[in-house]
Each structure stands twice: as C-alpha cells, then as structure tokens.
Design an enzyme around this catalytic site. Structure first.
Site, PDB file in Angstrom:
ATOM      1  CB  CYS A   1     -16.675  20.396  -9.940  1.00 25.13           C
ATOM      2  SG  CYS A   1     -16.470  20.468 -11.720  1.00 25.13           S
TER       3      CYS A   1
ATOM      4  N   PRO B   1      -3.664  -5.670  11.994  1.00 25.23           N
ATOM      5  CG  PRO B   1      -1.844  -6.785  11.045  1.00 25.23           C
ATOM      6  CD  PRO B   1      -2.940  -6.944  12.079  1.00 25.23           C
ATOM      7  N   GLY B   2      -3.768  -3.446   9.187  1.00 25.49           N
ATOM      8  CA  GLY B   2      -4.315  -3.259   7.850  1.00 25.49           C
ATOM      9  C   GLY B   2      -3.348  -2.451   7.018  1.00 25.49           C
ATOM     10  NE  ARG B   3      -2.812   3.715   8.370  1.00 23.60           N
ATOM     11  CZ  ARG B   3      -3.713   4.581   7.928  1.00 23.60           C
ATOM     12  NH1 ARG B   3      -3.491   5.244   6.817  1.00 23.60           N
ATOM     13  NH2 ARG B   3      -4.822   4.789   8.599  1.00 23.60           N
TER      14      ARG B   3
ATOM     15  CE1 TYR C   1      -8.809   1.912   6.094  1.00 25.73           C
ATOM     16  CE2 TYR C   1      -6.434   2.104   6.404  1.00 25.73           C
ATOM     17  CZ  TYR C   1      -7.663   1.605   6.802  1.00 25.73           C
ATOM     18  OH  TYR C   1      -7.743   0.780   7.906  1.00 25.73           O
TER      19      TYR C   1
ATOM     20  N   GLY D   1      -2.924  -0.398  13.974  1.00 26.98           N
ATOM     21  CA  GLY D   1      -2.527   0.995  14.077  1.00 26.98           C
ATOM     22  C   GLY D   1      -1.104   1.316  13.705  1.00 26.98           C
TER      23      GLY D   1
END
Length: 427
Positions: A349, A281-283, A378, A244
C-alpha cells in the site's frame, strides 16, 4: 484499455532456464516471490576479476552488504576471497561462512565500541577509518585489549562517480571518509597512537559506476598522496581501492567496465607501489547472478494506463522504490505474444511500490511467471517485512540443481519476537 507500446522499446528475451534449472518447475515447487542465484555466474565473475589482477599482490574482499546469505559467502570463501564488512553481524556471517579474519576489512562511518572490540577479538586485517573520533575509539578499545589495530584512513577525494546521488560516496558533501588535508594531519600525529598502526589508505567513491574516468581521477589523487606520505617518512603498507564496478541492469543501455580495464587503471595509477592492494567488489560479483521470480496477480486497467500487479513488492526488492532503479523484467515462458505497455507494481500500500513505469512486455495474464533480472545484489539483503509480508525464499542454482539457502519466512517466524505489554519495568 492497454496502452500501445513504444516502437523503439527494447524487449529482453524470455528466460525459461537459469544455470540449467527450469524456472517454471522451480517456481511451481517453491512458490513466489523467489530469489534464485546462479553459482556458476558468481564463479565466472570472481574468475574474471582474479585473472585481471594476476601478478598483483591483491586481496579481493567481497562487500558482504550486497548479498549476505551464508551460501553466497561460502562461495566467496571457497574462491579465496576476503570480506568487506560494515557491522558486527556481517563479521559473524563472514567468519561462520569460512572467510578467515585476516582477510576481513571493516568499513563504515558508525562503528560502535562493541563492534570494534568484536573485530579486534576476531583478529581482522584492518579498519577503514572514517573520522577522527573513530580513530580515537579504535585506539581506546585496542588499548583495553592490549593489542595494536591496523588501520587505513578513508580518503574522500571529492570525485563525482557519475552514478545515482544516493550511492555516490566520494564527494565532499558525502558522509564518508575525510579530506586529504585532514588525513595529512592524522599521519603527522600517528606516533601518538600507541595502539593503532596507521599505515594504509582507502578510497571508495560510489557504486554502479560505468565509466573509468572517475576511478582514474580518484586513484591518481590517492597515489599522489601516497607518494607524499612516503616522502615524509610514513610507511604505507596497503592501499584499498574500494569497489563500485557497475553491472548491466538494462539490456542495450548499460555498458559495464571490463575487469581488465579497471585493473589497468589500478596498475597505472599505483605503479611503483610495493605494498598490498585490497579491492571491495559486491554488486559486480553477484548482481547479474540473481533473478527474482514473481507471478502476475492481475491486470488492472486504469483510465490512462494498465497496471501489471505482481506478487513481489517493494519489501522484496527496494531498489526501484529507493533509487528509481531500472531492472529488466522478462517473461519466463518463451511463448510469443503481442506487446503491451504496463506500469509494473506490487501489492504493498504505497505508490512507491512500483518496479517499472510504461514498461513494454509481452502481454501478460494472471498466473504468468516473470523474472526480475539483476537482483542478486541489494535485493534480499535489503528486504523487509513491511505490510507484514514474510521474507521471500532464496535458492542457489548450480548446473541443473538447486538448494534452498533461505526458506520462506512464515508468519509465525515473522512475529516471533513480539509480545504483549505485560512485564512492565522502570529504567
């Protein structure tokens, strides 16, 4: 007519190079839209977190969903990291990238029996269990395999992560985890589970968190429950503190938490715990290590605003459309130009195909190259082929070199699984 820029707007600096690679030359060779990731930026973030955790018995399990490209996972494996997965597909990616099964944890509310079986066959470290039904499913599948599964209960501490509602996961109304009261009942009945070893706790309250207090509150609640369980005779071998940690998407606005400060909260809350710690952790590890290169197709002058139309679209980067997320957008060329205000949009569109509204940028012309920053997480992992737009290429940069780590999808590859309705059958 181009709208006048706001005088208080902060215009980020141009980005002509990234990890010592000339971005103009890169885009000219490989085309756009193009995702580019800095290997050195990822290594730096990994190192910061590892140093902050020095002295703790802890495993960093990279959240594969943030960016699941094999080359990125191989960087994680080379640094000794594990993986936090949420599907059988992510399990296969992690294993194929060299991350050992004993460093893999399986999260997510919708694990199927087939996925549970695959994870048990691989020998993963632990399941983070989200519901009683899932706990029973793991027991059933493990019994059929004649193995014992390691499991942690995911606690929902009902803590506001002070982030966007769609990426908040620790409130009572969210679908993730169970209450402490329910978890207490699980541990009271744990001896009835012959094929599940329930001896861990897990908490993850959301993503893009920029304040320490939500972490402190959540971990203190988990720590209190851990002490209660131990006092009642339930051994706790691991505590997973989730992920996070937020990143800087907007220069001069976002102030991320330092890894050392986060580690300090973990150390204080879990003082006296002698089991194994897990982090997801990722982000934090990959977001700022990525840019999405895109060219200006045209400038469309509306009656009230000017639209800067790019060749990248919401199918390439969904975060602005999904979350109204801010990403800094900068010119690649350092050429000085007067400022202008644009709504930055793509060619899909949908009105939602908008990267920014009333964004102040150096005046643009068709063919200009721009970098959408903070797109290492992401971005490509959430991309689609909506409007029959092939997936963008991805490259890894490292000290002036680049390697294509996913080639640009062709139209033929995009439709390869489709076929005419010729072989009819009845179920």
């Amino acid at each position: 007519m181009t709208a006048s820029p706001r005088h208080d707007a902060l215009v980020p600096d141009p980005q002509p190079t990234f990890d010592s690679v000339d971005l103009h030359a890169l885009a000219a060779r490989l085309g756009t839209p193009l995702y580019a990731y800095s290997a050195n930026a990822i290594r730096q973030r990994i190192g910061e977190l590892q140093r902050a955790l020095h002295g703790l018995d802890a495993t960093i399990c990279y959240a594969v969903k943030a960016n699941s490209n094999r080359a990125i996972l191989e960087l994680m494996a080379a640094a000794g990291l594990g993986a936090d997965i949420v599907s059988a597909g992510e399990l296969q990616r992690a294993l194929a990238s060299g991350i050992p099964a004993h460093r893999i944890v399986f999260s997510g509310v919708g694990k199927t029996d087939v996925e549970i079986d695959a994870a048990l066959a691989a020998g993963i470290a632990r399941f983070n269990v989200e519901s009683l039904d899932e706990l029973h499913a793991i027991e059933r599948v493990a019994a059929a395999r004649h193995v014992v599964a390691n499991a942690a209960v995911r606690i929902n501490p009902d803590v506001d992560a002070l982030t966007h509602a769609k990426i908040s996961t620790g409130r009572a109304e969210n679908k993730f985890g169970v209450s402490i009261a329910e978890a207490r009942r699980w541990f009271a009945e744990r001896r009835q589970l012959a094929n599940v070893r329930l001896d861990g706790l897990h908490v993850h309250i959301g993503s893009q968190i920029l304040e320490l207090e939500p972490f402190r509150l959540a971990l203190n609640r988990v720590a209190s429950f851990w002490r209660e369980l131990v006092h009642a005779g339930h051994p706790i071998a691991s505590i997973d503190v989730g992920g996070g940690l937020g990143v800087r998407y907007r220069a001069g606005h976002d102030e991320p938490i330092a890894a050392a400060d986060f580690a300090g909260v973990v150390r204080a809350a879990l003082a006296g715990f002698h089991g194994h710690l897990l982090l997801e952790p990722g982000r934090y590890l990959v977001a700022e290590a990525g840019v999405l290169l895109t060219r200006v197709l045209r400038i469309k002058e509306g009656t009230e605003r000017s639209f800067l139309v790019l060749d990248a679209a919401m199918n390439d980067l969904q975060r602005p459309s999904l979350y109204d997320a801010w990403h800094d957008i900068v010119p690649v060329s350092p050429e000085p130009r007067p400022l202008a205000t644009y709504d930055v949009v793509g060619p899909v569109c949908e009105t939602g195909d908008t990267f920014a509204r009333a964004r102040v940028l150096p005046a643009c012309e068709p063919g200009d190259l721009l970098a959408i920053q903070g797109t290492g997480a992401y971005g490509a992992s959430m991309a689609s082929t909506y409007n029959s737009r092939p997936l963008a290429a991805e490259v890894l940069l490292d000290d002036g070199r680049y390697a294509v780590i996913r080639r640009r999808q062709t139209l033929e590859e995009m439709v390869a699984g489709e076929q005419s309705a010729q072989d009819w059958a009845t179920p």
